[in-house]
Scaffold this active site. Structure first.
Site, PDB file in Angstrom:
ATOM      1  N   GLY B  11      13.025 -57.741 -24.661  1.00  0.00           N
ATOM      2  CA  GLY B  11      14.275 -58.234 -24.413  1.00  0.00           C
ATOM      3  C   GLY B  11      14.692 -59.630 -24.932  1.00  0.00           C
ATOM      4  O   GLY B  11      13.825 -60.676 -24.973  1.00  0.00           O
ATOM      5  N   THR B 138      11.006 -65.053 -21.995  1.00  0.00           N
ATOM      6  CA  THR B 138      11.350 -63.893 -21.078  1.00  0.00           C
ATOM      7  C   THR B 138      12.213 -64.551 -20.056  1.00  0.00           C
ATOM      8  O   THR B 138      11.852 -65.760 -19.389  1.00  0.00           O
ATOM      9  CB  THR B 138      10.392 -63.035 -20.672  1.00  0.00           C
ATOM     10  OG1 THR B 138      11.069 -62.129 -19.570  1.00  0.00           O
ATOM     11  CG2 THR B 138       9.082 -64.024 -20.024  1.00  0.00           C
ATOM     12  N   ASP B 140      12.579 -63.086 -17.549  1.00  0.00           N
ATOM     13  CA  ASP B 140      12.060 -62.491 -16.149  1.00  0.00           C
ATOM     14  C   ASP B 140      11.042 -63.686 -15.567  1.00  0.00           C
ATOM     15  O   ASP B 140      11.014 -63.801 -14.218  1.00  0.00           O
ATOM     16  CB  ASP B 140      11.419 -61.326 -16.399  1.00  0.00           C
ATOM     17  CG  ASP B 140      12.225 -60.269 -16.743  1.00  0.00           C
ATOM     18  OD1 ASP B 140      13.170 -60.241 -16.491  1.00  0.00           O
ATOM     19  OD2 ASP B 140      11.578 -59.216 -17.231  1.00  0.00           O
ATOM     20  N   GLY B 187      15.381 -58.567 -13.495  1.00  0.00           N
ATOM     21  CA  GLY B 187      13.903 -58.854 -13.053  1.00  0.00           C
ATOM     22  C   GLY B 187      13.746 -57.700 -11.998  1.00  0.00           C
ATOM     23  O   GLY B 187      13.682 -57.668 -10.906  1.00  0.00           O
ATOM     24  N   ARG B 188      13.017 -56.824 -12.676  1.00  0.00           N
ATOM     25  CA  ARG B 188      12.550 -55.534 -11.905  1.00  0.00           C
ATOM     26  C   ARG B 188      11.507 -55.734 -11.213  1.00  0.00           C
ATOM     27  O   ARG B 188      11.357 -55.106  -9.926  1.00  0.00           O
ATOM     28  CB  ARG B 188      12.268 -54.373 -12.887  1.00  0.00           C
ATOM     29  CG  ARG B 188      12.216 -53.083 -12.429  1.00  0.00           C
ATOM     30  CD  ARG B 188      12.532 -52.065 -13.486  1.00  0.00           C
ATOM     31  NE  ARG B 188      13.721 -51.798 -13.426  1.00  0.00           N
ATOM     32  CZ  ARG B 188      14.458 -50.921 -12.941  1.00  0.00           C
ATOM     33  NH1 ARG B 188      13.942 -50.171 -11.948  1.00  0.00           N
ATOM     34  NH2 ARG B 188      15.920 -50.766 -13.157  1.00  0.00           N
ATOM     35  N   GLU B 243      17.633 -56.286  -9.303  1.00  0.00           N
ATOM     36  CA  GLU B 243      17.649 -54.907  -9.494  1.00  0.00           C
ATOM     37  C   GLU B 243      16.386 -53.835  -9.224  1.00  0.00           C
ATOM     38  O   GLU B 243      16.666 -52.948  -8.942  1.00  0.00           O
ATOM     39  CB  GLU B 243      17.698 -54.694 -11.111  1.00  0.00           C
ATOM     40  CG  GLU B 243      16.507 -55.180 -12.076  1.00  0.00           C
ATOM     41  CD  GLU B 243      16.889 -54.775 -13.367  1.00  0.00           C
ATOM     42  OE1 GLU B 243      17.506 -54.231 -13.812  1.00  0.00           O
ATOM     43  OE2 GLU B 243      15.934 -55.663 -14.007  1.00  0.00           O
ATOM     44  N   TYR B 293      23.291 -57.343 -19.436  1.00  0.00           N
ATOM     45  CA  TYR B 293      22.989 -58.056 -20.856  1.00  0.00           C
ATOM     46  C   TYR B 293      23.752 -59.547 -20.886  1.00  0.00           C
ATOM     47  O   TYR B 293      23.279 -60.361 -21.512  1.00  0.00           O
ATOM     48  CB  TYR B 293      23.579 -57.448 -22.097  1.00  0.00           C
ATOM     49  CG  TYR B 293      22.729 -56.465 -22.636  1.00  0.00           C
ATOM     50  CD1 TYR B 293      21.875 -55.700 -21.731  1.00  0.00           C
ATOM     51  CD2 TYR B 293      22.714 -56.052 -23.734  1.00  0.00           C
ATOM     52  CE1 TYR B 293      21.031 -54.760 -22.318  1.00  0.00           C
ATOM     53  CE2 TYR B 293      21.961 -55.026 -24.381  1.00  0.00           C
ATOM     54  CZ  TYR B 293      21.081 -54.591 -23.648  1.00  0.00           C
ATOM     55  OH  TYR B 293      20.259 -53.572 -24.256  1.00  0.00           O
ATOM     56  N   LEU B 294      24.852 -59.610 -20.135  1.00  0.00           N
ATOM     57  CA  LEU B 294      25.490 -61.085 -20.033  1.00  0.00           C
ATOM     58  C   LEU B 294      24.609 -61.997 -19.556  1.00  0.00           C
ATOM     59  O   LEU B 294      24.657 -63.346 -20.047  1.00  0.00           O
ATOM     60  CB  LEU B 294      26.744 -61.302 -19.172  1.00  0.00           C
ATOM     61  CG  LEU B 294      27.815 -60.053 -19.759  1.00  0.00           C
ATOM     62  CD1 LEU B 294      28.770 -60.348 -18.858  1.00  0.00           C
ATOM     63  CD2 LEU B 294      28.084 -60.161 -21.114  1.00  0.00           C
TER      64      LEU B 294
END
Lengths: 404, 404
Positions: B11, B138, B140, B187-188, B243, B293-294
């Protein structure tokens, strides 16, 4: 000598507090004629419920902080005065009388212009002389007469940069991941803010590939064909969609589409509906962005011209009152685009109340999913910020490196 | 003299192109030892499919433009190399041999560290000497060892200001309109970016009122009680939700909740699910923001330290290769918080690949929905930008005017 009151109404904008600070500053300068400066908390409700604050003595430092502040410092409301609600008008009258207020400044959009306009009932019912001045603000940009509504330029900038950055991200990713992005944009009845997504679009490959405006009837088959066309031609497809697009029956797509193939009600707005439509019919991986409040509270990205105009209407409103004008709103007339020049004129509130200005026909291309050069030329000065990006073109668009 | 190649993977981040430009600039400075500088298009796929560009001669102006550019200039990919896929390794080997490339720089996150690490197969299969250096990035922020991953600070700033501005908007509006706002954050598996929503939160009334981290099991009843508590106490409630929050069974709430009361599948992510839950059970009007995405493409809001760190890892990667290091990644060690000081050290790729660093226990309060002072102190230097707001406190938080 007379006392005045200021109130904020309707949805917030990134720069409404600039109008507030400018109005207070101007009123303070006229302390020979204006005695007390009050603010009503939560718009007209503060007047109805007698929730009033004295802001006469705010310091210049405090006014600067107000300009730095997001949201609406005095609180706002969504409240529609009824024509014949004598009891409510009496409550407002009692508050006005208590504080000896002879002038109301009401900072809002269409509905707020309606409220300002109705306050003349106070004179009719109670023979109480009242000056009523509206101050424009709305990110929807749908007030008539004015070239622009303060608040819109900053939100337009937010949408423009969001479209540019998310599309560049998608372009980097699309080979092995997401193929389609959708940004759902505010403006239920007028497509101004959705159109701002395309302010920097010069050629077909520029984003958004598809701009769905509420002025244009949504056609599902045509839409899916377009998504397929762009995805096959460029490897990805970018979409800007107004929350208020309607189908052939005049129903909001956000409502009509929120029923799945089994007739079950679905969650979410139009963005997620279109995302689902694309995924299920074309099998393209789709990402949906819903900035929602972020696009109207983005004070950190406020454009210089928006701040200037928000201050100008606040200042002019006070000057109108001092000049003996009544039931008017300061509005912006564009005199020139490059360089941007404008003047402020007064327009009667009765002509503004409840009128929504939509995108004119010549701002939308024949194909229905792109805006015209006229529209881009209209938008450009409002999103421009000379200090936004280290490298940017004459329209304020950040310059990106392109391989080959 | 040897040739090198650079590739971007996974990403995007707001500053990955700063690492690219810095790496190219550093390699150009060592033209006595580095001959050709190549880039692979779309990460490892460019190496597999022989889609290579020569970037040796990029000018300083072009490198500056690359730094100004959102997304990933060379394109990226999501592609996992298999351990025993001889055919694919052979394709990569053929490309490397064709361009006489002796060193690969792979700019990515956990999965990309895995890819970099697996490239040592090339030596095993074909006896081809290859230096392989990873470069971290990343949003994340979940790479082990390093204090931070370049890209995270700018996305964290985006989330912090989004939370502040949308909450201030809600506070202005809540009397007669929306009562609850939700921001759904990427950030899953790790809650770093969601925690960034709370970097400026000092007291209970500050937003977000509720911060739902993927490290903490989601409890629906407790959540609804909290929403009610904050709404009744402050008039509104603000929520940051990852998320990736999971319920007691370990299932993503975004999945488990997307079934309505009739058992029908619903659209949308966890934000819209929680919004629906609140609306149907508490009858509070709710707005849900999904930046999607923003939050990872927001180059326009990149923080100075993020840009500096992204450049530092790009520069160090080249220096490691020149120093004869192999299979390592430059990582950031914090030496001091105020003023922020750091150093760059090399860590073996095998220790990084596929390891996810979650929020440590001492960064999450006992109550499970707030972060600790330790966590805020960790985050602060990364979101700081001295030039962000005209008035801001020592943590970089814009100072807002507050009516007593």
């Amino acid at each position: 000598m007379f006392n005045i009151i200021y109130a904020q109404s309707g949805g917030m904008t990134p720069v409404i507090n600039n109008s507030a600070a400018s109005l207070i500053r101007t009123a303070q300068k006229h302390s020979d004629r204006i005695n007390k400066i009050y603010a009503a908390k939560n718009g007209i409700i503060g007047l109805i419920e007698n929730r009033i604050v004295d802001i006469t003595k705010l310091s210049e430092k405090e006014l600067s902080l107000i300009e730095n502040t997001s949201g609406g410092i005095f609180g706002t409301c969504r409240y529609k005065l009824k024509e014949d609600d004598y009891e409510t008008y009496e409550k407002i009258y009692n508050t006005l009388k208590k504080y000896d207020i002879k002038c109301i400044f009401y900072n809002g959009g269409n509905d707020s212009a309606d409220t300002s306009n109705k306050l003349c009932k106070i004179k009719e019912y109670f023979d109480y002389d009242l000056i009523c001045i509206g101050i424009p603000k709305t990110i929807d940009n749908d007030l008539p007469f004015t070239d622009v509504c303060p608040g819109f330029p900053s939100s337009a900038k937010y949408i423009a940069i969001s479209m540019l950055e998310s599309s560049t991200d998608l372009k980097s990713m699309c080979l092995t991941s997401t193929k389609v992005t959708i940004i759902e944009i505010m403006g239920r009845h007028a497509g101004w803010l959705t159109a701002a997504s395309s302010v920097w679009k010069k050629k077909e490959s520029d984003s958004p590939h598809i701009c769905l405006l509420p002025e244009i009837e949504f056609n599902e088959n045509k839409f899916l064909e377009l998504v397929k066309y762009f995805k096959e031609k460029y490897g990805y497809c970018t979409i800007a969609v107004s929350e208020g697009i309607k189908d052939g029956s005049g129903d909001f797509v956000a409502n009509s589409k929120n029923v799945d193939s089994f007739g079950h009600k679905q969650l979410g707005g139009v963005g997620i509906q279109l995302s689902n439509l694309i995924t299920t019919t074309l099998q393209y991986k789709c990402h949906c962005m819903v900035p929602d409040y972020l696009q109207r509270s983005c004070t950190h990205i406020a454009t210089p011209i928006d701040i200037e105009l928000a201050k100008a209407v606040g200042r002019n409103a006070v000057e109108y009152a001092l000049d003996g004008k009544n039931n008017v709103m300061p509005m912006i007339v564009r005199k020139n685009s490059t360089p941007f020049e404008y003047e402020i004129v007064d327009v009667e509130l009765s002509k503004i109340a409840n009128v929504e200005k939509k995108l004119p026909d010549n701002y939308i291309k024949e194909n229905g999913y792109e805006i015209t050069k006229e529209c881009r030329d209209y938008l450009k000065p409002y999103v421009f910020d000379a200090n936004f990006s280290l490298y940017q073109d004459e329209d304020g668009k950040p310059i990106y490196f392109e391989l080959d």
